[in-house]
Design a protein around this motif. Structure first.
Motif, mmCIF file in Angstrom:
data_model
loop_
_atom_site.group_PDB
_atom_site.id
_atom_site.type_symbol
_atom_site.label_atom_id
_atom_site.label_comp_id
_atom_site.label_asym_id
_atom_site.label_seq_id
_atom_site.Cartn_x
_atom_site.Cartn_y
_atom_site.Cartn_z
ATOM 1 N N UNK A 113 7.039 -3.478 3.464
ATOM 2 C CA UNK A 113 8.044 -2.624 3.146
ATOM 3 C C UNK A 113 7.815 -1.549 4.142
ATOM 4 N N UNK A 114 8.596 -1.337 4.863
ATOM 5 C CA UNK A 114 8.505 -0.328 6.060
ATOM 6 C C UNK A 114 9.476 0.821 6.281
ATOM 7 N N UNK A 115 9.777 1.662 5.592
ATOM 8 C CA UNK A 115 11.055 2.579 5.782
ATOM 9 C C UNK A 115 10.661 3.478 6.807
ATOM 10 N N UNK A 116 11.572 3.984 7.534
ATOM 11 C CA UNK A 116 11.394 5.058 8.618
ATOM 12 C C UNK A 116 12.042 6.091 8.289
ATOM 13 N N UNK A 117 11.535 7.222 8.989
ATOM 14 C CA UNK A 117 11.912 8.986 8.751
ATOM 15 C C UNK A 117 13.348 8.941 9.019
ATOM 16 N N UNK A 118 13.880 9.679 8.494
ATOM 17 C CA UNK A 118 15.378 10.209 8.411
ATOM 18 C C UNK A 118 16.237 9.117 8.584
ATOM 19 N N UNK A 119 15.933 8.085 7.670
ATOM 20 C CA UNK A 119 16.877 6.913 7.285
ATOM 21 C C UNK A 119 16.991 6.709 6.036
ATOM 22 N N UNK A 120 18.330 6.002 5.461
ATOM 23 C CA UNK A 120 18.737 5.866 4.201
ATOM 24 C C UNK A 120 18.594 4.551 3.734
ATOM 25 N N UNK A 121 18.475 3.628 4.748
ATOM 26 C CA UNK A 121 18.573 2.223 4.377
ATOM 27 C C UNK A 121 17.067 1.592 3.869
ATOM 28 N N UNK A 122 17.136 0.315 3.537
ATOM 29 C CA UNK A 122 15.778 -0.315 2.931
ATOM 30 C C UNK A 122 15.443 -1.106 4.592
ATOM 31 N N UNK A 123 14.430 -1.292 4.764
ATOM 32 C CA UNK A 123 13.690 -2.109 5.877
ATOM 33 C C UNK A 123 12.602 -2.626 5.673
ATOM 34 N N UNK A 124 12.506 -4.007 5.834
ATOM 35 C CA UNK A 124 11.339 -4.668 5.744
ATOM 36 C C UNK A 124 10.843 -5.522 6.933
ATOM 37 N N UNK A 125 9.595 -5.742 7.052
ATOM 38 C CA UNK A 125 9.283 -6.493 8.132
ATOM 39 C C UNK A 125 8.412 -7.903 7.663
ATOM 40 N N UNK A 126 8.764 -9.030 8.043
ATOM 41 C CA UNK A 126 8.250 -10.259 7.865
ATOM 42 C C UNK A 126 7.631 -10.727 8.724
ATOM 43 N N UNK A 127 6.290 -11.519 8.293
ATOM 44 C CA UNK A 127 5.745 -12.118 9.335
ATOM 45 C C UNK A 127 5.387 -13.581 9.001
ATOM 46 N N UNK A 128 5.565 -14.554 9.912
ATOM 47 C CA UNK A 128 5.542 -15.934 9.424
ATOM 48 C C UNK A 128 4.782 -16.689 10.381
ATOM 49 N N UNK A 129 4.138 -17.545 9.962
ATOM 50 C CA UNK A 129 3.483 -18.542 11.161
ATOM 51 C C UNK A 129 3.314 -20.139 10.606
ATOM 52 N N UNK A 130 3.191 -21.035 11.456
ATOM 53 C CA UNK A 130 3.404 -22.660 11.258
ATOM 54 C C UNK A 130 1.898 -22.840 10.610
ATOM 55 N N UNK A 131 1.894 -23.689 9.627
ATOM 56 C CA UNK A 131 0.690 -24.426 9.148
ATOM 57 C C UNK A 131 0.258 -25.447 9.800
ATOM 58 N N UNK A 132 1.187 -25.994 10.899
ATOM 59 C CA UNK A 132 0.629 -27.286 11.520
ATOM 60 C C UNK A 132 -0.320 -26.998 12.372
#
Length: 442
Positions: A80-99
């Motif tokens: 959960x990564x909100x930024x300064x001077x913004x009113x919207x919600x912001x999320x960063x997702x990091x994914x990887x392959x299990x193979x």
């Protein structure tokens, strides 16, 4: 309470005073995700299943599929990564392959930035920020009044009756700081706090510089002439393969003054010295000419050569020295800062050793640039693969597991997503840039 969470006064003394105010924030494991204790959209966590803004608002299927084996990706991190001077919600997702066969291949690790500009979300966050500002202003007014009353009382006569004293004594009535619910200084702030009323304040800790004012940007021009939202791309069906989940708590980095040699480096040096001694002894028996020929070559054995190369890399040594102050860290967040390079020899290192950083520009916003936001640290592997608790893991499983040193995430400076990529809920997802420094790259 974990050792990273709090330090005693004796331990505090070993820290440099300048380092106590580091803008780098670190993430540590804060307990497992269970059926009774599940994360929400406002949490930051490792592993488990991703949480989308709405059940019918998901990224396009192509963002969640490995580009090599076409299998579903697994969540490494949701932040959960909100930024300064913004009113919207912001999320960063990091994914990887299990193979394991996809390891070290492009497209096996992906990062997605999600933004929720739903009207209700904007209104809620704006009201929360306004309330916080009102509380701060009220607190400042009360402090000013408090100071004036104290000053008057310093010169008040001693023969006043008790009732008059009580009326004019600023501490005789209600304490303006007694109600923690109205005290804006009541809790520690961090950019991943799940309480919405703190989001804007928290983001100020991590957004350390504002984007310089320039001419009208591509994003601004495009937004004015953007077509209406198009039909969303095909979304992925069913759950993703997952790793064990753990909540993450955030705190500022504290660096120790440590004059001792790093234990891991000392261990490696010992192995190299021992290998060199054995090699010398063997060559002495075969004759001086052969010994000279062997010692002039770099062929010790593959493992020792790899370790030797790591020791010769000042960036790897800096990585080791920096992380040993907080060995449990799995996340480093430093918006607009610099990543901690795992080595200085691969193509990813070259990107960040240039001045300015040579990070690929976002193709969906070519007038902008990308900035470093955070990186995932090697200790995350221990938790994702549950190596600390799983005694059933054999050597083959471990060797076929994750083999990266760090994953560096960079995001669009303008935090822009084209209007046509927002759905009916005003939620948009975009794939951002990530650079992976693999273990065997050193």
């Amino acid at each position: 309470m974990s050792s990273q969470e709090e330090y005693s006064s004796d331990e505090e003394s070993i820290y440099d005073s300048q380092n106590k105010k580091q803008k780098v924030l670190l993430g540590f494991v804060d307990g497992p995700i269970t059926e009774k204790d599940k994360p929400t959209i406002e949490d930051t966590f490792l592993g488990s299943q991703p949480i989308w803004f709405y059940e019918d608002s998901k990224p396009a299927e192509s963002m969640l599929i490995c580009d090599n084996c076409k299998s579903k990706l697994s969540l490494y991190l949701q932040a959960n990564s909100p930024l300064e001077n913004t009113y919207y919600d912001r999320i960063i997702y990091l994914f990887g392959c299990k193979n394991s066969q996809c390891s070290k291949k492009k497209g096996s690790i992906k990062v997605i930035r999600g933004i929720n500009k739903n009207d209700e979300v904007i209104k809620r966050n704006k009201n929360a920020l306004d309330d916080m500002d009102d509380q701060l202003n009220q607190s400042e007014d009360k402090q000013k009044q408090l100071s004036e009353e104290i000053t008057k009382n310093l010169f008040k006569k001693n023969d006043d009756d008790e009732e008059e004293k009580t009326k004019q004594n600023p501490f005789g009535g209600s304490n303006p700081f007694g109600d923690s619910s109205t005290n804006p200084f009541d809790s520690n702030s961090n950019p991943f706090d799940k309480k919405p009323e703190k989001k804007q304040e928290n983001s100020k800790e991590v957004s350390t510089q504002q984007q310089p004012k320039t001419k009208t940007s591509y994003a601004e021009i495009a937004s004015k002439n953007a077509p209406p939202p198009s039909k969303p791309s095909k979304s992925i069906e069913g759950e993703l393969p997952e790793y064990p989940g753990n909540f993450i708590y955030i705190e500022s980095e504290k660096l120790k003054k440590d004059k001792t040699t790093d234990e891991e480096l000392a261990k490696y040096k010992h192995l190299i010295e021992q290998s060199q001694e054995n090699d010398d002894d063997e060559q002495l028996q075969k004759g001086s000419s052969k010994r000279r020929e062997s010692s002039s070559s770099a062929v010790l054995d593959p493992q020792t050569t790899k370790i030797s190369n790591m020791l010769d890399d000042k960036y790897f040594e800096n990585f080791s020295n920096k992380t040993k102050s907080n060995p449990g860290q799995i996340l480093r967040y430093d918006l607009n800062g610099k990543p901690l390079l795992y080595n200085g020899k691969d193509d990813i290192a070259k990107i960040f050793l240039s001045e300015p950083f040579n990070i690929p520009k976002p193709s969906y916003n070519p007038s902008s640039s990308r900035r470093f936001e955070f990186q995932l640290m090697p200790n995350a592997i221990m938790n994702l693969e549950d190596l600390n608790n799983n005694t059933n893991k054999n050597i083959k499983d471990i060797l076929n597991g994750m083999s990266w040193g760090t994953i560096i995430v960079c995001t669009d400076f303008e935090d822009y997503i084209p209007d046509e990529m927002f759905d009916k809920n005003k939620v948009g997802y975009i794939q951002e840039w990530c650079g992976v420094q693999w273990e065997e790259s050193v």
